[in-house]
Design an enzyme around this catalytic site. Structure first.
Site, PDB file in Angstrom:
ATOM      1  N   ARG A 146       0.713  -1.397  -0.103  1.00 31.35           N
ATOM      2  CA  ARG A 146      -0.131   0.016  -0.051  1.00 31.35           C
ATOM      3  C   ARG A 146       0.772   1.256   0.085  1.00 31.35           C
ATOM      4  NH1 ARG A 146      -3.602   2.505   4.824  1.00 31.35           N
ATOM      5  NH2 ARG A 146      -4.788   3.907   3.601  1.00 31.35           N
ATOM      6  N   SER A 168       8.674   9.981  -2.200  1.00 35.71           N
ATOM      7  CA  SER A 168       8.081  11.125  -1.727  1.00 35.71           C
ATOM      8  C   SER A 168       7.349  11.057  -0.308  1.00 35.71           C
ATOM      9  CB  SER A 168       7.484  12.133  -2.693  1.00 35.71           C
ATOM     10  OG  SER A 168       6.288  11.362  -3.411  1.00 35.71           O
ATOM     11  N   ASP A 215       9.150   7.910  -6.156  1.00 34.60           N
ATOM     12  CA  ASP A 215      10.398   8.452  -5.882  1.00 34.60           C
ATOM     13  C   ASP A 215      10.528   8.754  -4.357  1.00 34.60           C
ATOM     14  OD1 ASP A 215       8.279  10.248  -5.162  1.00 34.60           O
ATOM     15  OD2 ASP A 215       9.337  12.043  -6.335  1.00 34.60           O
ATOM     16  N   HIS A 223       0.879   4.331  -2.796  1.00 33.10           N
ATOM     17  CA  HIS A 223       0.688   5.678  -2.648  1.00 33.10           C
ATOM     18  C   HIS A 223       1.889   6.502  -2.681  1.00 33.10           C
ATOM     19  CE1 HIS A 223      -3.202   5.819   0.013  1.00 33.10           C
ATOM     20  NE2 HIS A 223      -3.130   4.558  -0.493  1.00 33.10           N
ATOM     21  N   HIS A 282      -5.944  -6.468  -2.721  1.00 29.17           N
ATOM     22  CA  HIS A 282      -6.914  -6.483  -1.748  1.00 29.17           C
ATOM     23  C   HIS A 282      -6.925  -7.881  -1.257  1.00 29.17           C
ATOM     24  CE1 HIS A 282      -9.354  -2.298  -2.679  1.00 29.17           C
ATOM     25  NE2 HIS A 282      -7.851  -2.396  -2.255  1.00 29.17           N
ATOM     26  N   THR A 283      -6.247  -8.809  -1.930  1.00 28.32           N
ATOM     27  CA  THR A 283      -6.295 -10.529  -1.368  1.00 28.32           C
ATOM     28  C   THR A 283      -5.560 -10.250   0.036  1.00 28.32           C
ATOM     29  OG1 THR A 283      -5.716 -12.675  -1.715  1.00 28.32           O
ATOM     30  CG2 THR A 283      -4.197 -10.843  -2.510  1.00 28.32           C
ATOM     31  N   ASN A 299      -3.309   9.469   3.710  1.00 26.84           N
ATOM     32  CA  ASN A 299      -2.265   8.710   4.130  1.00 26.84           C
ATOM     33  C   ASN A 299      -1.606   8.632   5.631  1.00 26.84           C
ATOM     34  OD1 ASN A 299      -1.272   8.357   1.434  1.00 26.84           O
ATOM     35  ND2 ASN A 299       0.064  10.081   1.281  1.00 26.84           N
TER      36      ASN A 299
END
Length: 342
Positions: free
Chosen positions: A72, A86, A84, A76, A204-205, A104
């Protein structure tokens, strides 16, 4: 030697044709991607991959949610500013960084901890060589494999970005209230097809979602039904009990895949056909004629899902990467090398 003669000479040599076509194909890669290589650190930091394997294995064994958390985190990161690192930057009094954007705030701490541990260990052996972006990319791939998912090649050589702003995060991710049309439009804007979107959603498994993300399906759903009737009734009742106090206990969460929550497999798609899709966006993929064929395919054929997921993840992993002077190799993953006030 004239170019025409050189071209003809090349074609006359054994293996020349395959090599020539490989070279031509490589030349059409975006310039930043052409600088990447799976062997990028083989000479400058030969212990990079062994160190990563040890750190990853230890962390996942001790904290089994690390794989889903890191996957995840990686997604994101890549969907905002590109892959990168960030999202790893901490906020300061002059800048609110990506990781403090509302969407986040629920990113699990295990994933940040993993990257920090890996960076520290690698800096001891190879100071200033390996980027945080590459550490996150490799960690994600290796953790997916560790929990049963497909292997895919990760080309290395990304640089860490110079920008991390919470204000740039909104609008880059699908939310639980989106329609399929909105999700398709969002993914298309980033260069991904409907099939790639459905394959990536198969992440999502593993992992979990907080009750607030699906509570609207559980309580006071409509005048005729207390919960969303597309849920399996027994599943809905279990979720209602689990999330009963979610407003006072915001940490309450449910596994995305209730059947095999810690195994990367195609059960997620099978669950959608049984009314066991946790989020409304999950179930919507099964209802919509544009996405259902891929749900049916991956539910019936795990190999097809793994191949599609691996391909899509390779594509994600090079999304808007930085190379050369467009980035840096951070000394610490949570801060830029040079202090930035904006």
């Amino acid at each position: 030697m004239k170019m025409g003669f050189l071209y003809t000479s090349l074609l006359s040599q054994p293996m020349a044709m395959p090599l020539l076509f490989m070279a031509l194909a490589f030349s059409f890669l975006p310039h930043t991607q052409s600088k990447l290589s799976a062997a990028y650190y083989d000479k400058t930091c030969p212990l990079f991959k062994p160190i990563m394997r040890e750190i990853i294995s230890t962390k996942q064994i001790n904290d089994p949610t690390t794989a889903a958390a890191t996957l995840r985190l990686f997604f994101h990161d890549c969907m905002v500013e590109g892959c990168d690192a960030s999202v790893l930057i901490s906020s300061n009094s002059f800048n609110t960084a990506e990781r403090d954007a509302d969407i986040n705030l629920s990113l699990p701490g295990d994933s940040f901890d993993l990257i920090t541990r890996a960076k520290i260990a690698i800096e001891v052996q190879c100071p200033g060589i390996v980027s945080c972006a590459d550490i996150l990319a490799i960690a994600t791939r290796d953790l997916i494999v560790m929990v049963g998912g497909p292997y895919y090649e990760v080309r290395l050589g990304r640089k860490d970005g110079f920008i991390s702003k919470a204000s740039r995060v909104d609008g880059n991710f699908a939310t639980s209230s989106m329609s399929v049309s909105e999700m398709l439009s969002l993914f298309e804007s980033k260069g991904f097809t409907a099939q790639e979107m459905v394959a990536l959603t198969g992440a999502h498994t593993i992992g979990f979602s907080h009750c607030k993300e699906f509570s609207h399906r559980l309580y006071n759903f409509s005048k005729t039904s207390e919960f969303d009737p597309t849920y399996n009734p027994k599943y809905a009742e279990a979720l209602r009990k689990l999330c009963a106090n979610y407003t006072s206990n915001t940490a309450m969460a449910a596994f995305n895949d209730v059947v095999t929550p810690s195994k990367f497999d195609n059960m997620y798609y099978l669950n959608l056909k049984r009314g066991l899709g946790l989020l409304s966006t999950d179930h919507a993929l099964y209802l919509d004629s544009r996405t259902r064929p891929y749900v049916d395919l991956y539910a019936a054929n795990q190999t097809a899902f793994f191949q599609a997921f691996a391909h899509a993840m390779e594509k994600v992993s090079v999304h808007k990467i930085k190379t050369g002077r467009k980035g840096e190799v951070r000394r610490r993953c949570d801060s830029f090398n040079n202090f930035k006030t904006s």
